[in-house]
Scaffold this motif. Structure first.
Motif, PDB file in Angstrom:
ATOM      1  N   GLU A  78       0.836  -1.193   0.000  1.00 36.24           N
ATOM      2  CA  GLU A  78       0.000   0.000   0.000  1.00 36.24           C
ATOM      3  C   GLU A  78       0.871   1.243   0.000  1.00 36.24           C
ATOM      4  N   GLY A 116      -2.612   5.576  -0.679  1.00 35.09           N
ATOM      5  CA  GLY A 116      -3.715   4.622  -0.604  1.00 35.09           C
ATOM      6  C   GLY A 116      -3.778   3.629  -1.736  1.00 35.09           C
ATOM      7  N   ARG A 117      -3.053   3.841  -2.831  1.00 34.64           N
ATOM      8  CA  ARG A 117      -3.047   2.876  -3.924  1.00 34.64           C
ATOM      9  C   ARG A 117      -2.379   1.581  -3.473  1.00 34.64           C
ATOM     10  N   VAL A 118      -2.862   0.449  -3.988  1.00 33.99           N
ATOM     11  CA  VAL A 118      -2.334  -0.861  -3.609  1.00 33.99           C
ATOM     12  C   VAL A 118      -1.752  -1.554  -4.829  1.00 33.99           C
TER      13      VAL A 118
END
Length: 282
Positions: free
Chosen positions: A66, A70-72
């Motif tokens: 992560e 917040g992008r995974v």
């Protein structure tokens, strides 16, 4: 016979040694499970996705990183297996070093190295040459899909491999260093040296035992048989207090150590207890 966790070859120069690796240590503590306190039933956990609420089978689980925003990044098993690991099944000794130059904080886990097939003769050659020169070989090895720095060194009739942390995994210790304004006097250091001398003896690992594990095994046996454990009186180690006079405490420590040594004869200090390791861990 333990199960080998890795097989491949160790090479130095043009010499290749087929080997297997085995864990040099094993856990001895009783295995404890989480259970329901009322009826002893095992507690089981489900792998549930917090986004969709579904229970996920093991084969549907991937790795994820992560990012701060917040992008995974989802990394599949195929992604992980395709990462380049040049040290896959062949580890090449790239440098020889004096083992005493390496801070023990770098060491992670020790493995026993066993020669296989035609590897016995070059194995003995490397072992004896390292022992004669008091050197160890630096290698990079991929164990359980992770590349580690490692050290190949002689241990008696064997070669062992110590995996090590990478330099950026060792924390800068400066924050824990005492203030330069704190100084021990020459008399205090001399008294501490006397205490160390009184407590010094030959290293005999069999003199020490794990008091916590013995107590845990006793507790488990008592619960299985339904008998109560005998109550033990608190020891002097349980009665702590603030040290007010450092020199007085050192003198008392030296005298107590001297009396213990006299009463024990030539016995190694610490031979009657395994408390030291448990207290450090606690």
């Amino acid at each position: 016979m333990p199960r080998a966790i890795w097989d491949g070859v160790i090479s130095f120069g043009l010499i290749v040694i087929p080997v297997k690796l085995y864990g040099a240590t094993e856990e001895k503590d009783p295995v404890l499970h989480q259970v329901h306190a009322e009826d002893g039933g095992r507690i089981r956990y489900r792998r549930v996705c917090e986004k969709c609420g579904e229970e996920i089978p093991f084969e549907g689980i991937a790795r994820g990183f992560e990012a701060p925003d917040g992008r995974v990044a989802v990394l599949t098993r195929q992604d992980m297996t395709q990462l380049p690991l040049r040290s896959g099944k062949t580890v090449e000794i790239v440098q020889f070093v004096d083992e005493s130059e390496i801070d023990p904080v770098y060491f992670e886990k020790t493995y026993l190295v066993e020669a296989t097939g035609v590897g016995a003769k070059p194995y003995v050659l490397l072992r004896d040459a390292l022992a004669a020169t008091r050197r160890a070989g630096v290698v990079k090895v991929a164990l359980r899909s992770r590349e580690s720095l490692a050290l190949v060194r002689p241990r008696g009739d064997l070669l062992v491999m110590d995996t090590m942390l990478w330099p950026d995994e060792v924390r800068d210790p400066a924050f824990a260093r005492p203030s330069a304004e704190v100084i021990a006097s020459r008399a205090e250091v001399g008294m501490a040296e006397s205490f160390i001398e009184q407590m010094t003896g030959p290293w005999r690992p069999d003199d020490f035992s794990d008091g916590y594990r013995a107590a845990l095994e006793q507790l488990v046996a008592a619960r299985l048989s339904g008998v109560p454990l005998p109550e033990e009186a608190p020891t002097s180690a349980d009665q702590g207090g603030e040290v007010v006079d450092l020199m007085a405490a050192l003198r008392a420590s030296v005298e107590a150590a001297r009396k213990r040594r006299q009463s024990a004869g030539d016995a190694s200090p610490g031979a009657d207890s395994g408390q030291g390791r448990t207290e450090e861990a606690g």
